[in-house]
Design a protein around this motif. Structure first.
Motif, PDB file in Angstrom:
ATOM      1  N   VAL A  49      -6.409 -22.666  11.277  1.00  0.00           N
ATOM      2  CA  VAL A  49      -5.863 -21.413  11.785  1.00  0.00           C
ATOM      3  C   VAL A  49      -5.260 -20.642  10.605  1.00  0.00           C
ATOM      4  N   GLU A  50      -5.509 -19.346  10.584  1.00  0.00           N
ATOM      5  CA  GLU A  50      -5.029 -18.486   9.501  1.00  0.00           C
ATOM      6  C   GLU A  50      -3.699 -17.856   9.896  1.00  0.00           C
ATOM      7  N   VAL A  51      -2.741 -17.912   8.980  1.00  0.00           N
ATOM      8  CA  VAL A  51      -1.455 -17.223   9.163  1.00  0.00           C
ATOM      9  C   VAL A  51      -1.395 -16.075   8.154  1.00  0.00           C
ATOM     10  N   GLN A  52      -1.296 -14.885   8.679  1.00  0.00           N
ATOM     11  CA  GLN A  52      -1.210 -13.698   7.818  1.00  0.00           C
ATOM     12  C   GLN A  52       0.157 -13.069   7.980  1.00  0.00           C
ATOM     13  N   VAL A  53       0.756 -12.733   6.856  1.00  0.00           N
ATOM     14  CA  VAL A  53       2.102 -12.159   6.842  1.00  0.00           C
ATOM     15  C   VAL A  53       2.012 -10.706   6.417  1.00  0.00           C
ATOM     16  N   ARG A  54       2.524  -9.824   7.282  1.00  0.00           N
ATOM     17  CA  ARG A  54       2.523  -8.398   6.932  1.00  0.00           C
ATOM     18  C   ARG A  54       3.412  -8.191   5.707  1.00  0.00           C
ATOM     19  N   ARG A  55       2.837  -7.575   4.689  1.00  0.00           N
ATOM     20  CA  ARG A  55       3.578  -7.329   3.454  1.00  0.00           C
ATOM     21  C   ARG A  55       3.455  -5.862   3.074  1.00  0.00           C
ATOM     22  N   ALA A  96      -4.225  -1.899  -4.882  1.00  0.00           N
ATOM     23  CA  ALA A  96      -2.951  -2.318  -4.287  1.00  0.00           C
ATOM     24  C   ALA A  96      -3.141  -3.584  -3.478  1.00  0.00           C
ATOM     25  N   GLY A  97      -2.072  -4.394  -3.415  1.00  0.00           N
ATOM     26  CA  GLY A  97      -2.041  -5.573  -2.572  1.00  0.00           C
ATOM     27  C   GLY A  97      -1.124  -5.346  -1.389  1.00  0.00           C
ATOM     28  N   GLY A  98      -1.079  -6.320  -0.491  1.00  0.00           N
ATOM     29  CA  GLY A  98      -0.269  -6.210   0.718  1.00  0.00           C
ATOM     30  C   GLY A  98      -1.126  -6.516   1.931  1.00  0.00           C
ATOM     31  N   TYR A  99      -0.482  -6.652   3.077  1.00  0.00           N
ATOM     32  CA  TYR A  99      -1.238  -6.882   4.316  1.00  0.00           C
ATOM     33  C   TYR A  99      -0.607  -6.075   5.451  1.00  0.00           C
ATOM     34  N   PRO A 100      -1.408  -5.329   6.213  1.00  0.00           N
ATOM     35  CA  PRO A 100      -2.858  -5.144   6.088  1.00  0.00           C
ATOM     36  C   PRO A 100      -3.236  -4.519   4.734  1.00  0.00           C
ATOM     37  N   VAL A 101      -4.514  -4.579   4.421  1.00  0.00           N
ATOM     38  CA  VAL A 101      -4.985  -4.035   3.140  1.00  0.00           C
ATOM     39  C   VAL A 101      -4.600  -2.559   3.049  1.00  0.00           C
ATOM     40  N   PRO A 102      -3.877  -2.170   2.003  1.00  0.00           N
ATOM     41  CA  PRO A 102      -3.411  -0.772   1.901  1.00  0.00           C
ATOM     42  C   PRO A 102      -4.560   0.211   1.677  1.00  0.00           C
ATOM     43  N   LYS A 103      -4.319   1.442   2.124  1.00  0.00           N
ATOM     44  CA  LYS A 103      -5.235   2.547   1.847  1.00  0.00           C
ATOM     45  C   LYS A 103      -4.666   3.357   0.688  1.00  0.00           C
ATOM     46  N   ILE A 104      -5.573   3.795  -0.192  1.00  0.00           N
ATOM     47  CA  ILE A 104      -5.177   4.501  -1.413  1.00  0.00           C
ATOM     48  C   ILE A 104      -5.490   5.985  -1.288  1.00  0.00           C
ATOM     49  N   SER A 105      -4.529   6.822  -1.708  1.00  0.00           N
ATOM     50  CA  SER A 105      -4.771   8.270  -1.783  1.00  0.00           C
ATOM     51  C   SER A 105      -4.184   8.795  -3.085  1.00  0.00           C
ATOM     52  N   TRP A 106      -4.686   9.956  -3.502  1.00  0.00           N
ATOM     53  CA  TRP A 106      -4.263  10.581  -4.758  1.00  0.00           C
ATOM     54  C   TRP A 106      -3.676  11.955  -4.466  1.00  0.00           C
ATOM     55  N   VAL A 143      -0.973   6.709  -4.335  1.00  0.00           N
ATOM     56  CA  VAL A 143      -0.133   6.334  -3.192  1.00  0.00           C
ATOM     57  C   VAL A 143      -0.829   5.241  -2.386  1.00  0.00           C
ATOM     58  N   ALA A 144      -0.111   4.126  -2.130  1.00  0.00           N
ATOM     59  CA  ALA A 144      -0.652   3.016  -1.341  1.00  0.00           C
ATOM     60  C   ALA A 144       0.158   2.878  -0.056  1.00  0.00           C
ATOM     61  N   GLU A 145      -0.542   2.868   1.105  1.00  0.00           N
ATOM     62  CA  GLU A 145       0.122   2.783   2.406  1.00  0.00           C
ATOM     63  C   GLU A 145      -0.644   1.828   3.315  1.00  0.00           C
ATOM     64  N   ASN A 146       0.104   1.009   4.086  1.00  0.00           N
ATOM     65  CA  ASN A 146      -0.540   0.112   5.060  1.00  0.00           C
ATOM     66  C   ASN A 146       0.241   0.021   6.362  1.00  0.00           C
ATOM     67  N   GLY A 147       1.197   0.934   6.576  1.00  0.00           N
ATOM     68  CA  GLY A 147       1.962   0.939   7.811  1.00  0.00           C
ATOM     69  C   GLY A 147       3.149   0.003   7.800  1.00  0.00           C
ATOM     70  N   VAL A 148       3.323  -0.769   6.720  1.00  0.00           N
ATOM     71  CA  VAL A 148       4.477  -1.662   6.590  1.00  0.00           C
ATOM     72  C   VAL A 148       5.425  -1.058   5.564  1.00  0.00           C
ATOM     73  N   GLY A 149       6.623  -0.704   5.996  1.00  0.00           N
ATOM     74  CA  GLY A 149       7.541  -0.034   5.085  1.00  0.00           C
ATOM     75  C   GLY A 149       7.125   1.405   4.832  1.00  0.00           C
TER      76      GLY A 149
END
Length: 364
Positions: A127-133, A159-169, A205-211
Protein backbone atom coordinates in the motif's frame (compact mmCIF):
# COMPACT_ATOMS: atom_id res chain seq x y z
CA UNK A 1 -27.24 -46.31 12.20
CA UNK A 2 -25.88 -43.96 14.89
CA UNK A 3 -22.50 -45.60 14.59
CA UNK A 4 -22.39 -44.99 10.83
CA UNK A 5 -23.24 -41.28 11.30
CA UNK A 6 -20.42 -40.92 13.82
CA UNK A 7 -18.03 -42.43 11.34
CA UNK A 8 -19.12 -39.98 8.63
CA UNK A 9 -18.65 -36.99 10.94
CA UNK A 10 -15.24 -38.24 11.98
CA UNK A 11 -14.16 -38.69 8.38
CA UNK A 12 -15.43 -35.20 7.39
CA UNK A 13 -13.58 -33.63 10.31
CA UNK A 14 -10.36 -35.28 9.33
CA UNK A 15 -10.89 -34.21 5.72
CA UNK A 16 -11.57 -30.59 6.63
CA UNK A 17 -8.57 -30.44 8.93
CA UNK A 18 -6.47 -31.93 6.19
CA UNK A 19 -7.87 -29.45 3.64
CA UNK A 20 -7.19 -26.51 5.93
CA UNK A 21 -3.70 -27.77 6.54
CA UNK A 22 -3.10 -27.89 2.80
CA UNK A 23 -4.41 -24.35 2.13
CA UNK A 24 -1.75 -21.71 1.48
CA UNK A 25 -1.63 -18.50 3.54
CA UNK A 26 -3.22 -15.57 1.72
CA UNK A 27 -3.73 -11.83 2.13
CA UNK A 28 -7.43 -11.22 1.60
CA UNK A 29 -7.42 -7.44 1.98
CA UNK A 30 -5.02 -4.51 2.16
CA UNK A 31 -5.78 -0.78 2.32
CA UNK A 32 -5.86 1.29 -0.84
CA UNK A 33 -3.44 4.19 -1.46
CA UNK A 34 -3.55 6.68 1.40
CA UNK A 35 -3.08 10.46 0.87
CA UNK A 36 -2.59 12.50 4.03
CA UNK A 37 -1.48 15.94 5.17
CA UNK A 38 1.61 16.48 7.28
CA UNK A 39 0.68 16.06 10.95
CA UNK A 40 -2.28 13.79 10.19
CA UNK A 41 -2.94 10.12 11.06
CA UNK A 42 -3.05 7.14 8.74
CA UNK A 43 -4.22 3.54 9.33
CA UNK A 44 -3.08 0.65 7.14
CA UNK A 45 -5.09 -2.60 7.35
CA UNK A 46 -3.97 -6.06 6.28
CA UNK A 47 -6.34 -9.06 6.56
CA UNK A 48 -4.85 -12.55 6.27
CA UNK A 49 -6.05 -16.16 6.18
CA UNK A 50 -4.51 -19.51 7.09
CA UNK A 51 -1.51 -18.02 8.88
CA UNK A 52 -1.63 -19.98 12.14
CA UNK A 53 1.87 -21.37 11.63
CA UNK A 54 3.44 -18.30 10.01
CA UNK A 55 4.61 -14.80 10.94
CA UNK A 56 2.89 -11.69 9.59
CA UNK A 57 5.05 -8.57 9.37
CA UNK A 58 4.78 -4.92 8.28
CA UNK A 59 7.74 -3.33 6.47
CA UNK A 60 8.47 -0.01 4.83
CA UNK A 61 10.18 -0.74 1.53
CA UNK A 62 13.23 1.04 0.23
CA UNK A 63 12.94 1.45 -3.54
CA UNK A 64 16.69 1.42 -3.95
CA UNK A 65 17.53 -1.70 -1.98
CA UNK A 66 15.60 -4.38 -0.09
CA UNK A 67 18.46 -4.51 2.40
CA UNK A 68 17.57 -0.98 3.49
CA UNK A 69 13.88 -1.75 3.98
CA UNK A 70 12.59 -0.98 7.48
CA UNK A 71 10.90 -3.76 9.53
CA UNK A 72 8.08 -2.29 11.63
CA UNK A 73 6.25 -5.21 13.28
CA UNK A 74 6.08 -8.95 13.58
CA UNK A 75 2.83 -10.64 14.53
CA UNK A 76 1.02 -8.34 16.96
CA UNK A 77 4.21 -6.73 18.31
CA UNK A 78 6.06 -3.61 17.15
CA UNK A 79 9.75 -3.82 16.29
CA UNK A 80 10.17 -0.13 15.51
CA UNK A 81 10.56 2.00 18.65
CA UNK A 82 8.73 5.14 17.58
CA UNK A 83 5.89 6.53 19.68
CA UNK A 84 4.10 7.66 16.51
CA UNK A 85 3.65 4.03 15.41
CA UNK A 86 1.17 1.58 16.95
CA UNK A 87 -0.24 -1.83 15.99
CA UNK A 88 -3.47 -3.62 16.87
CA UNK A 89 -4.69 -7.07 15.92
CA UNK A 90 -8.34 -8.08 15.44
CA UNK A 91 -8.56 -11.88 15.86
CA UNK A 92 -12.15 -12.10 14.57
CA UNK A 93 -11.13 -10.85 11.12
CA UNK A 94 -7.45 -11.73 11.43
CA UNK A 95 -6.57 -8.14 10.56
CA UNK A 96 -3.38 -6.29 11.46
CA UNK A 97 -3.83 -2.50 11.61
CA UNK A 98 -0.72 -0.30 11.51
CA UNK A 99 -1.34 3.27 12.68
CA UNK A 100 1.03 6.23 12.15
CA UNK A 101 0.31 9.52 13.92
CA UNK A 102 1.78 12.99 13.31
CA UNK A 103 2.80 12.05 9.76
CA UNK A 104 6.02 13.54 8.44
CA UNK A 105 7.35 13.84 4.90
CA UNK A 106 9.72 10.95 5.59
CA UNK A 107 6.75 8.64 6.25
CA UNK A 108 5.73 8.74 2.60
CA UNK A 109 6.51 5.54 0.70
CA UNK A 110 5.47 1.95 0.12
CA UNK A 111 4.40 -0.25 3.05
CA UNK A 112 4.32 -4.02 2.66
CA UNK A 113 2.27 -6.58 4.59
CA UNK A 114 4.07 -9.95 4.35
CA UNK A 115 3.45 -13.56 5.39
CA UNK A 116 6.80 -15.32 5.91
CA UNK A 117 6.63 -19.00 4.98
CA UNK A 118 10.36 -19.63 4.55
CA UNK A 119 13.57 -17.70 3.97
CA UNK A 120 12.89 -17.72 0.24
CA UNK A 121 9.09 -17.82 0.13
CA UNK A 122 6.65 -15.16 1.26
CA UNK A 123 3.24 -13.71 0.36
CA UNK A 124 3.06 -9.91 0.26
CA UNK A 125 0.79 -7.00 -0.61
CA UNK A 126 1.64 -3.33 -0.75
CA UNK A 127 0.00 0.00 0.00
CA UNK A 128 1.30 3.45 -0.94
CA UNK A 129 1.30 6.30 1.59
CA UNK A 130 1.51 9.73 0.02
CA UNK A 131 2.03 12.85 2.09
CA UNK A 132 0.81 16.19 0.79
CA UNK A 133 3.81 18.49 0.69
CA UNK A 134 3.98 22.16 -0.30
CA UNK A 135 5.95 22.80 -3.49
CA UNK A 136 9.65 23.61 -3.55
CA UNK A 137 11.84 24.71 -6.46
CA UNK A 138 14.47 22.14 -7.39
CA UNK A 139 18.16 23.03 -7.48
CA UNK A 140 18.45 22.14 -11.16
CA UNK A 141 16.23 25.10 -12.07
CA UNK A 142 17.64 28.24 -13.71
CA UNK A 143 18.89 30.89 -11.28
CA UNK A 144 20.07 33.69 -13.58
CA UNK A 145 20.72 34.38 -17.26
CA UNK A 146 23.23 36.63 -19.04
CA UNK A 147 22.93 36.66 -22.85
CA UNK A 148 23.59 38.96 -25.78
CA UNK A 149 20.76 40.59 -27.68
CA UNK A 150 19.44 38.35 -30.45
CA UNK A 151 20.45 35.08 -28.81
CA UNK A 152 18.07 32.28 -27.86
CA UNK A 153 17.26 31.77 -24.18
CA UNK A 154 15.98 28.60 -22.51
CA UNK A 155 14.96 28.94 -18.85
CA UNK A 156 13.98 25.83 -16.89
CA UNK A 157 12.03 25.41 -13.68
CA UNK A 158 11.31 22.15 -11.83
CA UNK A 159 9.56 21.62 -8.52
CA UNK A 160 8.93 18.87 -5.99
CA UNK A 161 6.02 18.32 -3.62
CA UNK A 162 2.78 16.36 -3.61
CA UNK A 163 0.54 16.59 -5.54
CA UNK A 164 2.97 17.28 -8.37
CA UNK A 165 3.19 21.09 -8.64
CA UNK A 166 2.20 23.03 -11.74
CA UNK A 167 4.72 25.55 -13.08
CA UNK A 168 3.93 29.01 -14.46
CA UNK A 169 6.07 31.97 -15.52
CA UNK A 170 5.52 35.68 -14.93
CA UNK A 171 7.46 38.92 -15.22
CA UNK A 172 7.93 41.70 -12.73
CA UNK A 173 4.90 44.00 -12.54
CA UNK A 174 3.00 41.50 -14.76
CA UNK A 175 4.81 42.81 -17.83
CA UNK A 176 4.16 41.03 -21.13
CA UNK A 177 6.32 37.94 -21.63
CA UNK A 178 8.40 37.59 -24.82
CA UNK A 179 6.19 34.57 -25.64
CA UNK A 180 3.08 36.78 -25.41
CA UNK A 181 0.62 37.28 -22.59
CA UNK A 182 1.41 37.84 -18.93
CA UNK A 183 1.48 34.12 -17.90
CA UNK A 184 3.16 31.09 -19.49
CA UNK A 185 2.63 27.54 -18.21
CA UNK A 186 5.21 24.78 -18.45
CA UNK A 187 8.63 23.80 -17.14
CA UNK A 188 10.55 25.59 -19.89
CA UNK A 189 10.29 29.19 -21.05
CA UNK A 190 11.97 29.57 -24.43
CA UNK A 191 12.76 32.91 -26.08
CA UNK A 192 13.95 32.52 -29.66
CA UNK A 193 15.61 35.91 -30.06
CA UNK A 194 15.83 38.02 -26.93
CA UNK A 195 15.68 41.82 -27.05
CA UNK A 196 17.04 44.36 -24.61
CA UNK A 197 13.43 45.17 -23.67
CA UNK A 198 13.10 41.58 -22.40
CA UNK A 199 15.65 42.06 -19.62
CA UNK A 200 14.49 42.17 -16.02
CA UNK A 201 13.14 39.84 -13.34
CA UNK A 202 11.19 36.70 -14.25
CA UNK A 203 9.27 34.58 -11.74
CA UNK A 204 9.05 30.79 -11.81
CA UNK A 205 5.94 29.95 -9.74
CA UNK A 206 5.17 26.43 -8.42
CA UNK A 207 1.69 25.63 -7.04
CA UNK A 208 -0.04 22.38 -6.01
CA UNK A 209 -2.87 23.54 -3.74
CA UNK A 210 -0.88 22.87 -0.56
CA UNK A 211 0.11 26.08 1.17
CA UNK A 212 0.65 29.31 -0.73
CA UNK A 213 3.01 27.96 -3.35
CA UNK A 214 6.55 29.15 -3.92
CA UNK A 215 8.51 31.09 -6.52
CA UNK A 216 12.04 31.82 -7.66
CA UNK A 217 13.26 35.13 -9.02
CA UNK A 218 15.37 34.77 -12.17
CA UNK A 219 17.39 37.82 -13.20
CA UNK A 220 17.73 38.07 -16.98
CA UNK A 221 20.52 40.36 -18.14
CA UNK A 222 20.65 41.16 -21.83
CA UNK A 223 23.93 42.52 -23.17
CA UNK A 224 23.48 45.01 -26.00
CA UNK A 225 25.50 47.66 -27.76
CA UNK A 226 25.04 51.30 -26.69
CA UNK A 227 22.12 53.42 -27.80
CA UNK A 228 22.80 57.16 -27.57
CA UNK A 229 20.02 59.74 -27.60
CA UNK A 230 20.39 63.53 -27.49
CA UNK A 231 17.61 65.42 -25.67
CA UNK A 232 18.57 68.78 -27.24
CA UNK A 233 20.54 68.43 -30.51
CA UNK A 234 21.03 72.24 -30.97
CA UNK A 235 21.87 74.66 -28.19
CA UNK A 236 22.62 78.38 -28.31
CA UNK A 237 24.60 80.42 -25.79
CA UNK A 238 26.19 83.86 -25.65
CA UNK A 239 29.95 84.40 -25.49
CA UNK A 240 31.66 84.28 -22.10
CA UNK A 241 28.91 82.15 -20.55
CA UNK A 242 28.79 78.44 -19.64
CA UNK A 243 26.63 75.85 -21.41
CA UNK A 244 25.72 72.22 -20.68
CA UNK A 245 25.54 69.64 -23.49
CA UNK A 246 23.75 66.40 -22.60
CA UNK A 247 23.51 62.82 -23.89
CA UNK A 248 21.53 59.83 -22.63
CA UNK A 249 23.24 56.45 -22.98
CA UNK A 250 21.60 53.03 -22.73
CA UNK A 251 23.92 50.00 -22.78
CA UNK A 252 24.91 46.79 -21.02
CA UNK A 253 27.61 46.08 -19.99
CA UNK A 254 28.20 49.71 -18.91
CA UNK A 255 30.06 51.48 -21.73
CA UNK A 256 33.09 53.74 -21.91
CA UNK A 257 31.82 57.26 -22.64
CA UNK A 258 33.84 60.06 -24.29
CA UNK A 259 33.20 63.53 -25.68
CA UNK A 260 34.87 64.78 -28.88
CA UNK A 261 35.14 67.99 -30.84
CA UNK A 262 36.81 68.14 -34.25
CA UNK A 263 37.94 64.49 -33.76
CA UNK A 264 39.78 65.47 -30.58
CA UNK A 265 38.89 63.69 -27.32
CA UNK A 266 38.04 66.18 -24.59
CA UNK A 267 39.04 65.94 -20.93
CA UNK A 268 38.45 67.97 -17.78
CA UNK A 269 40.36 71.26 -17.86
CA UNK A 270 39.74 75.01 -17.62
CA UNK A 271 37.56 74.86 -20.77
CA UNK A 272 35.53 71.67 -20.23
CA UNK A 273 34.02 69.68 -17.39
CA UNK A 274 32.64 66.15 -18.01
CA UNK A 275 30.19 64.42 -15.66
CA UNK A 276 28.56 60.96 -15.79
CA UNK A 277 25.45 60.03 -13.77
CA UNK A 278 24.52 56.33 -13.64
CA UNK A 279 20.72 56.15 -13.29
CA UNK A 280 20.72 52.29 -13.36
CA UNK A 281 22.93 49.46 -14.62
CA UNK A 282 21.84 50.14 -18.19
CA UNK A 283 21.28 53.92 -18.12
CA UNK A 284 23.84 56.72 -17.90
CA UNK A 285 23.40 60.46 -18.38
CA UNK A 286 26.52 62.31 -19.45
CA UNK A 287 27.01 66.10 -19.42
CA UNK A 288 29.72 68.23 -21.01
CA UNK A 289 29.95 71.74 -19.53
CA UNK A 290 31.59 74.23 -21.89
CA UNK A 291 33.12 76.86 -19.57
CA UNK A 292 33.23 80.60 -20.44
CA UNK A 293 32.52 80.04 -24.10
CA UNK A 294 34.95 81.42 -26.68
CA UNK A 295 34.36 81.71 -30.44
CA UNK A 296 36.44 78.59 -31.18
CA UNK A 297 34.24 76.47 -28.91
CA UNK A 298 31.17 76.83 -31.07
CA UNK A 299 30.48 73.88 -33.38
CA UNK A 300 29.57 70.20 -33.20
CA UNK A 301 30.30 67.95 -30.25
CA UNK A 302 30.05 64.16 -30.24
CA UNK A 303 29.31 61.98 -27.26
CA UNK A 304 30.46 58.40 -27.91
CA UNK A 305 29.66 55.20 -26.00
CA UNK A 306 31.32 51.81 -26.61
CA UNK A 307 31.24 48.34 -25.04
CA UNK A 308 32.22 44.85 -26.24
CA UNK A 309 29.11 44.60 -28.45
CA UNK A 310 29.61 47.82 -30.39
CA UNK A 311 29.48 51.61 -30.20
CA UNK A 312 27.14 54.51 -30.88
CA UNK A 313 27.35 58.29 -30.90
CA UNK A 314 25.20 61.38 -30.67
CA UNK A 315 25.85 64.90 -31.99
CA UNK A 316 25.12 68.19 -30.21
CA UNK A 317 25.59 71.51 -31.98
CA UNK A 318 26.53 74.58 -29.94
CA UNK A 319 25.92 77.91 -31.70
CA UNK A 320 26.28 81.56 -30.72
CA UNK A 321 23.30 83.48 -29.39
CA UNK A 322 23.01 87.13 -28.40
CA UNK A 323 21.02 86.68 -25.20
CA UNK A 324 22.47 84.39 -22.48
CA UNK A 325 20.51 81.21 -21.82
CA UNK A 326 19.57 80.47 -18.21
CA UNK A 327 20.56 78.17 -16.74
CA UNK A 328 23.49 77.91 -16.52
CA UNK A 329 24.33 81.45 -17.57
CA UNK A 330 22.48 83.12 -14.70
CA UNK A 331 23.54 80.61 -12.05
CA UNK A 332 21.74 77.70 -10.42
CA UNK A 333 21.75 75.98 -7.07
CA UNK A 334 22.77 72.84 -8.93
CA UNK A 335 26.15 74.36 -9.61
CA UNK A 336 26.64 76.05 -6.27
CA UNK A 337 25.79 79.63 -7.38
CA UNK A 338 22.62 80.08 -5.31
CA UNK A 339 24.50 81.14 -2.17
CA UNK A 340 26.35 83.83 -4.12
CA UNK A 341 23.10 85.10 -5.66
CA UNK A 342 21.24 85.16 -2.35
CA UNK A 343 24.12 87.07 -0.67
CA UNK A 344 24.16 89.70 -3.45
CA UNK A 345 20.41 90.11 -3.32
CA UNK A 346 20.51 90.60 0.44
CA UNK A 347 23.24 93.26 0.13
CA UNK A 348 21.23 95.21 -2.45
CA UNK A 349 18.13 95.04 -0.28
CA UNK A 350 20.01 96.37 2.78
CA UNK A 351 21.53 99.22 0.73
CA UNK A 352 18.05 100.21 -0.46
CA UNK A 353 16.77 100.31 3.11
CA UNK A 354 19.66 102.56 4.17
CA UNK A 355 18.96 105.01 1.32
CA UNK A 356 15.26 105.18 2.19
CA UNK A 357 16.10 105.79 5.84
CA UNK A 358 18.54 108.64 4.98
CA UNK A 359 16.05 110.32 2.62
CA UNK A 360 13.39 110.13 5.25
CA UNK A 361 15.65 111.82 7.85
CA UNK A 362 16.75 114.53 5.37
CA UNK A 363 13.13 115.50 4.70
CA UNK A 364 12.51 115.93 8.42
Amino acid sequence: MAASKAVVVFVLTIFLNFANAQRSPTISYISQTQIKDIGGTVELSCSVQYTQDYSVIWMKLDKGSNANSLPISTGSSLILHDSRFSLRYDPTSSTYVLQIKDIQETDAGTYSCQILMSSSNRVSAQVEVQVRRPPFISDNSTRSVVVSEGEAVDMECYAGGYPVPKISWRRENNAILPTGGSIYRGNQLKIRSIRKEDRGTYYCVAENGVGRGTKRNIAVEVEFKPVVTVPRPRLGQALQYDMDLECHVEAYPPPAITWEKDDFTLSNNQHYQISHFAVADEFTDTTLRVITIEKRQYGQYKCKAANKLGESEGVVELFESIIPVCPPACGSSRYGDASTLSTSTAAIFIAMLICIYRNFNAQR
